[in-house]
Motif scaffolding. Structure first.
Motif, short mmCIF file in Angstrom:
data_model
loop_
_atom_site.label_atom_id
_atom_site.label_comp_id
_atom_site.label_asym_id
_atom_site.label_seq_id
_atom_site.Cartn_x
_atom_site.Cartn_y
_atom_site.Cartn_z
N ASN A 1 0.81 -1.23 -0.02
CA ASN A 1 -0.03 -0.07 -0.01
C ASN A 1 0.81 1.34 -0.09
OD1 ASN A 1 -2.48 -1.28 -0.13
ND2 ASN A 1 -2.64 -1.31 2.07
N SER B 1 0.94 3.99 -2.90
CA SER B 1 0.24 5.04 -2.84
C SER B 1 1.55 6.38 -3.25
CB SER B 1 0.31 5.49 -1.21
OG SER B 1 -1.13 4.85 -0.94
N ALA C 1 1.18 6.40 -6.98
CA ALA C 1 0.06 7.23 -7.33
C ALA C 1 0.52 8.54 -7.22
CB ALA C 1 -1.31 6.99 -6.44
N VAL C 2 1.16 8.97 -6.01
CA VAL C 2 1.40 10.51 -5.80
C VAL C 2 2.33 10.84 -7.04
CG1 VAL C 2 2.52 11.93 -4.43
CG2 VAL C 2 0.86 10.57 -3.36
N PRO D 1 -8.67 2.17 -5.75
CA PRO D 1 -7.56 2.87 -5.53
C PRO D 1 -6.83 3.01 -7.14
CG PRO D 1 -7.12 1.15 -4.08
CD PRO D 1 -8.45 0.77 -5.13
N ALA E 1 -6.50 7.01 -8.51
CA ALA E 1 -5.39 7.50 -8.97
C ALA E 1 -5.07 7.93 -10.25
CB ALA E 1 -4.05 6.37 -8.23
#
Length: 95
Positions: free
Chosen positions: A7, A11, A14-15, A63, A67
């Motif tokens: 995760n 994450s 994605a950022v 997610p 994203a």
């Protein structure tokens, strides 16, 4: 691999994907010049994000959907500015 590590990596990815378009977008907006931006590249990138969003919705991978929808918005902004400033180049300073 633990779910927590996966995760965190997801994450971070994605950022990075979402924010990677910000420098280009800000530069275009500031200079009102998108001549250095490849229309074909950004059109393909936007198409890619559209497909990822569709995939995410179809597989209920939220997610992935969220994203890529955010990255789609950023890339679409750059593509829009490429269209918006297509006839304008940098404004020459008048003496």
């Amino acid at each position: 691999m633990s779910e927590l590590v996966a995760n965190i990596v997801g994450s971070a990815a994605a950022v990075c994907s979402i924010t990677s378009f910000a420098p280009q977008g800000l530069k275009i907006w500031k200079e009102k010049d998108a001549s250095a931006v490849s229309l074909k590249t950004y059109a393909l990138t936007v198409t890619c994000f559209i497909l990822w969003v569709i995939y995410g919705v179809m597989t209920e991978a939220w997610p992935v959907t969220i994203a890529n929808a955010c990255a789609l918005a950023m890339a679409s902004g750059v593509l829009f500015m490429k269209w918006r400033f297509r006839d304008d180049g940098p404004k020459a300073a008048h003496s």
